[in-house]
Design a protein around this motif. Structure first.
Motif, PDB file in Angstrom:
ATOM      1  N   ASP A 120       0.836  -1.206   0.000  1.00 17.84           N
ATOM      2  CA  ASP A 120       0.000   0.000   0.000  1.00 17.84           C
ATOM      3  C   ASP A 120       0.868   1.253   0.000  1.00 17.84           C
ATOM      4  OD1 ASP A 120      -2.268  -1.540  -0.022  1.00 17.84           O
ATOM      5  OD2 ASP A 120      -2.729  -1.270   2.108  1.00 17.84           O
ATOM      6  N   GLU A 121       1.955   1.208   0.739  1.00 15.49           N
ATOM      7  CA  GLU A 121       2.898   2.320   0.765  1.00 15.49           C
ATOM      8  C   GLU A 121       3.549   2.511  -0.608  1.00 15.49           C
ATOM      9  OE1 GLU A 121       7.200   3.438   2.896  1.00 15.49           O
ATOM     10  OE2 GLU A 121       6.048   1.707   3.568  1.00 15.49           O
ATOM     11  N   ILE A 122       3.848   1.412  -1.263  1.00 18.91           N
ATOM     12  CA  ILE A 122       4.462   1.475  -2.589  1.00 18.91           C
ATOM     13  C   ILE A 122       3.474   2.068  -3.599  1.00 18.91           C
ATOM     14  CG2 ILE A 122       5.503   0.114  -4.428  1.00 18.91           C
ATOM     15  CD1 ILE A 122       7.098   0.377  -1.729  1.00 18.91           C
ATOM     16  N   MET A 123       2.232   1.615  -3.536  1.00 22.35           N
ATOM     17  CA  MET A 123       1.217   2.157  -4.428  1.00 22.35           C
ATOM     18  C   MET A 123       1.004   3.646  -4.171  1.00 22.35           C
ATOM     19  SD  MET A 123      -0.760   1.458  -6.972  1.00 22.35           S
ATOM     20  CE  MET A 123      -0.929  -0.332  -7.019  1.00 22.35           C
ATOM     21  N   ALA A 124       1.000   4.042  -2.899  1.00 23.78           N
ATOM     22  CA  ALA A 124       0.830   5.455  -2.562  1.00 23.78           C
ATOM     23  C   ALA A 124       1.979   6.293  -3.119  1.00 23.78           C
ATOM     24  CB  ALA A 124       0.731   5.619  -1.048  1.00 23.78           C
ATOM     25  N   ALA A 125       3.196   5.745  -3.098  1.00 24.73           N
ATOM     26  CA  ALA A 125       4.341   6.475  -3.645  1.00 24.73           C
ATOM     27  C   ALA A 125       4.198   6.670  -5.149  1.00 24.73           C
ATOM     28  CB  ALA A 125       5.635   5.722  -3.330  1.00 24.73           C
ATOM     29  N   CYS A 126       3.632   5.671  -5.824  1.00 28.16           N
ATOM     30  CA  CYS A 126       3.383   5.809  -7.268  1.00 28.16           C
ATOM     31  C   CYS A 126       2.334   6.883  -7.531  1.00 28.16           C
ATOM     32  CB  CYS A 126       2.923   4.475  -7.849  1.00 28.16           C
ATOM     33  SG  CYS A 126       4.184   3.184  -7.858  1.00 28.16           S
ATOM     34  N   LYS A 127       1.263   6.857  -6.746  1.00 32.64           N
ATOM     35  CA  LYS A 127       0.186   7.833  -6.943  1.00 32.64           C
ATOM     36  C   LYS A 127       0.661   9.244  -6.626  1.00 32.64           C
ATOM     37  CE  LYS A 127      -3.600   4.568  -6.225  1.00 32.64           C
ATOM     38  NZ  LYS A 127      -4.759   4.168  -5.386  1.00 32.64           N
ATOM     39  N   ALA A 156       9.447  -9.322  -0.532  1.00 35.90           N
ATOM     40  CA  ALA A 156       8.336  -8.382  -0.671  1.00 35.90           C
ATOM     41  C   ALA A 156       8.575  -7.140   0.190  1.00 35.90           C
ATOM     42  CB  ALA A 156       7.037  -9.069  -0.249  1.00 35.90           C
ATOM     43  N   PRO A 157       7.957  -6.012  -0.208  1.00 38.29           N
ATOM     44  CA  PRO A 157       7.150  -5.788  -1.413  1.00 38.29           C
ATOM     45  C   PRO A 157       8.032  -5.532  -2.619  1.00 38.29           C
ATOM     46  CG  PRO A 157       7.233  -3.779  -0.132  1.00 38.29           C
ATOM     47  CD  PRO A 157       7.978  -4.819   0.664  1.00 38.29           C
TER      48      PRO A 157
END
Length: 222
Positions: A120-127, A156-157
């Motif tokens: 979720d942290e990785i996805m947030a960094a992309c967004k 992971a992640p």
């Protein structure tokens, strides 16, 4: 996962890709690929040929590549198989891009091990960099996809960007990778954990330690 939709077949698409054909180098590769399969089974080459076609498109666009309908028709004709069979393969496997893609295709694993380790942290960094699942940024640099397990659960992640995996990520580590790619640099693929080489335990192994430096024979010790 983001929904996948095949790019519509338009006159503009036909004008751009309707005359697709193998480059001389890829024509030789295609012949070699088909020759791997026994007589009567040449259609089994559809997967590696789709990958080859996607990479040829990518070489023209300076991206990972994708598969326009005319390109899939070319592969179908090359293997003498119905186009719908080729489309079925291309739309089933997410390794094939069925719509235009950015310079870098960022695929974030969201399956349970990665989720528990911070995807979720990785996805947030992309967004935070303007990426949106299933879309390409306006500058054409990034395309973002959430995917299922890609087999890097022990580190992971992780994300896959084009052909490389980046593992043991935190937001700041992913930012460093993306910054390097945006500058035209080549960041080190694999684990981003300092002191870790692959997926061995941090601090070194706790068993079979002698195998680190040699092919040790333990049989006399058991």
């Amino acid at each position: 996962m983001a929904d996948r939709y095949i790019e519509p077949d338009t006159p503009e698409l036909r004008a751009r890709w309707g005359n697709f054909a193998w480059t001389p180098e890829n024509a030789e590769k295609a012949r070699d690929i088909v020759a791997r399969y026994p007589a009567g089974r040449q259609r089994s080459a559809v997967m590696p040929l789709l990958d080859l076609a996607q990479r040829q498109v990518g070489a023209e666009l300076n991206t990972q590549g994708w598969l326009p309908i005319p390109v899939m028709e070319y592969v179908a004709a090359y293997l003498d198989m119905p186009i719908i069979r080729v489309v079925e393969v291309a739309t089933f496997y997410t390794m094939y891009n069925i719509g235009p893609i950015g310079r870098f295709h960022v695929q974030v694993c969201g399956t349970t091990p990665c989720m528990l380790r911070g995807s979720d942290e990785i996805m947030a960094a992309c967004k935070a960099r303007g990426m949106k699942k299933g879309h390409t940024t306006e500058d054409g640099l990034w395309s973002l996809t959430e995917v299922e397990c890609m087999g890097n659960c022990s580190s992971a992640p992780m994300v896959q960007i084009n052909d490389d995996n980046y593992e043991d990520l935190k937001a700041e580590r992913l930012d460093a990778v993306l910054d390097a790619l945006a500058k035209g640099e080549t960041p080190r693929a694999g684990t981003q954990e300092p002191g870790r080489h692959t997926v061995e335990p941090l601090g070194g192994p706790t068993t079979l330690k002698e195998m680190v430096t040699e092919n040790h024979d333990y049989r006399g010790e058991w």
